[in-house]
Design a protein around this motif. Structure first.
Motif, short mmCIF file in Angstrom:
data_model
loop_
_atom_site.label_atom_id
_atom_site.label_comp_id
_atom_site.label_asym_id
_atom_site.label_seq_id
_atom_site.Cartn_x
_atom_site.Cartn_y
_atom_site.Cartn_z
N MET A 22 72.35 -27.38 -76.84
CA MET A 22 70.87 -27.01 -76.02
C MET A 22 70.48 -25.65 -75.40
SD MET A 22 71.32 -28.11 -71.76
CE MET A 22 70.64 -30.57 -72.26
N GLY A 23 69.32 -25.53 -75.84
CA GLY A 23 68.59 -23.54 -75.64
C GLY A 23 68.21 -23.61 -74.04
N VAL A 24 68.52 -23.01 -73.13
CA VAL A 24 68.76 -22.16 -71.79
C VAL A 24 67.38 -21.43 -71.67
CG1 VAL A 24 70.01 -21.64 -69.43
CG2 VAL A 24 71.42 -22.81 -71.11
N VAL A 25 66.77 -21.82 -70.96
CA VAL A 25 65.70 -21.34 -70.50
C VAL A 25 66.05 -20.71 -68.91
CG1 VAL A 25 63.09 -20.77 -69.67
CG2 VAL A 25 64.16 -21.45 -71.81
N ASN A 26 66.07 -20.01 -67.93
CA ASN A 26 66.25 -19.76 -66.84
C ASN A 26 64.60 -19.43 -66.11
OD1 ASN A 26 68.93 -20.54 -66.56
ND2 ASN A 26 69.25 -18.94 -67.21
N VAL A 27 64.36 -19.54 -65.49
CA VAL A 27 62.83 -19.64 -64.60
C VAL A 27 63.17 -19.31 -63.37
CG1 VAL A 27 60.49 -20.29 -64.13
CG2 VAL A 27 61.41 -20.95 -66.30
N THR A 28 64.77 -18.14 -63.61
CA THR A 28 65.15 -17.95 -61.83
C THR A 28 65.04 -15.78 -61.87
OG1 THR A 28 67.29 -17.32 -62.59
CG2 THR A 28 66.45 -19.61 -61.76
N PRO A 29 65.27 -15.39 -60.96
CA PRO A 29 64.99 -13.45 -60.54
C PRO A 29 66.54 -13.33 -60.84
CG PRO A 29 64.08 -15.12 -58.78
CD PRO A 29 64.66 -15.91 -59.79
N ASP A 30 67.43 -14.41 -60.34
CA ASP A 30 69.02 -13.89 -60.38
C ASP A 30 70.10 -14.35 -61.18
OD1 ASP A 30 68.67 -16.01 -59.01
OD2 ASP A 30 69.60 -15.71 -57.32
N SER A 31 69.69 -15.50 -61.94
CA SER A 31 71.07 -15.56 -63.05
C SER A 31 71.54 -14.65 -63.41
CB SER A 31 70.05 -17.14 -64.38
OG SER A 31 70.74 -17.10 -65.50
N PHE A 32 73.26 -15.22 -63.61
CA PHE A 32 73.94 -14.24 -63.61
C PHE A 32 73.58 -13.67 -65.04
CE2 PHE A 32 75.61 -17.94 -66.15
CZ PHE A 32 76.61 -17.30 -67.73
N SER A 33 73.14 -14.07 -65.64
CA SER A 33 72.93 -14.17 -67.48
C SER A 33 72.05 -13.29 -68.02
CB SER A 33 73.11 -14.74 -68.11
OG SER A 33 73.23 -14.92 -69.82
N ASP A 34 70.37 -13.85 -67.48
CA ASP A 34 69.33 -13.50 -68.03
C ASP A 34 68.16 -13.18 -66.34
OD1 ASP A 34 69.16 -15.64 -67.61
OD2 ASP A 34 68.45 -15.88 -70.09
N GLY A 35 68.73 -13.08 -65.83
CA GLY A 35 67.83 -13.67 -64.86
C GLY A 35 66.62 -12.42 -64.41
N GLY A 36 65.18 -13.13 -64.44
CA GLY A 36 64.47 -12.20 -64.29
C GLY A 36 63.34 -11.87 -65.64
#
Length: 292
Positions: A22-36
């Motif tokens: 399962m690949g992750v797509v974070n649509v956030t400005p503040d994820s701990f890993s890849d925010g923004g």
């Protein structure tokens, strides 16, 4: 125990002959890993498609950071972030999961083409979540959760972390079934990093077989998490940044796959896709040798 017996299948989702990625797509400005990095809808959709090209079997789209100390995003803003990305990926034929604790977001994401709801609260954060997922007849990930990270009750405190997580997950699975979700559509997640210290996370990884006693497929989400930083740092060093933990993540993916995990959730897909395929090949070779 056979890893394939532990893995299981999920009604309503494709079946894979190995641990899924399962690949992750974070649509956030503040994820701990890849925010923004993927905050723009077009960039997020492209990233999800790239993850599939690198070996992801499904893509998990989230619009709310669950990092320690993160504030909750407004529901309308979460919808604005998530739904266009889900719609864009589904239009490209991607198997999409939505990572949300809100029933309204889950409903709209499912309507936009998502096929799985991944709720880190296991249905506890929003009382409408379980009824909404049940009505949609969608698969549902029930994660072990003890509350928002700002809550005192969410702090790590266990006598026996493995037994307590198994018992608490059992209760949440029972609640989901009582709420109308078919058992065959439920996945469990031990919630690594949520109300847990590094030693708790490692103990759970070492005893994934105990989670299989619940009779449901297991999702392991260890990618780039704090406990890996602690392991890599050693007793004196500073933990490496989140994006420097991908090799360690792939190692955990291989371990989880060998122990029968249904899927692993990761940010960097290629190395984990290789890891689970190697684990599947080793399991297959062991089975053939045992049959001789």
């Amino acid at each position: 125990m056979s890893t394939l017996r532990g893995r299981g299948t999920v009604e309503g989702l494709p079946q894979w002959d190995r641990c899924a990625v399962m690949g992750v797509v974070n649509v956030t400005p503040d994820s701990f890993s890849d925010g923004g990095r993927w905050f723009d809808t077009t960039a997020a959709v492209k990233h999800g498609i790239d993850l599939v090209a690198q070996g992801a079997d499904l893509v998990d789209v989230g619009g709310e950071s669950t990092r320690p100390g993160a504030s909750r995003v407004d529901e309308d803003e979460e919808l604005r972030r998530v739904v266009p990305v889900v719609r864009g990926l589904a239009a490209e034929g991607v198997t999409v999961s939505v990572d949300t604790m809100r029933a309204r977001v889950a409903r709209q994401a499912l309507a936009a083409g998502a096929v799985l709801v991944n709720d880190v609260s296991g249905g506890l954060a929003d009382p409408d979540m379980v009824p909404s997922v049940a009505a949609a007849q969608a698969p549902f990930v029930v994660m072990h959760w003890r509350g928002f990270l700002a809550d005192i009750h969410a702090r790590p405190a266990y006598e026996d972390v493995v037994s307590e997580v198994v018992d608490e997950l059992h209760a949440r699975v029972a609640a989901a079934i009582d709420g109308g979700i078919a058992p065959e559509r439920i996945v469990i997640d031990p919630g690594l990093g949520f109300s847990k210290d590094a030693e708790h996370d490692l103990a759970l990884l070492a005893h994934l077989n105990r989670l299989h006693t619940l009779g449901r497929p297991v999702l392991v989400a260890a990618s780039r998490k704090r406990f890996l930083g602690r392991v890599l740092a050693g007793p004196e060093g500073a933990p490496p940044p989140a994006r420097e933990r991908d090799a360690a993540t792939a190692a955990v993916s291989a371990i989880a796959a060998h122990q029968g995990a249904w899927a692993v959730r990761v940010h960097e897909v290629r190395a984990t896709a290789d890891a689970v395929r190697v684990a599947r090949a080793v399991t297959g070779a062991a089975g053939e040798a045992g049959a001789q």
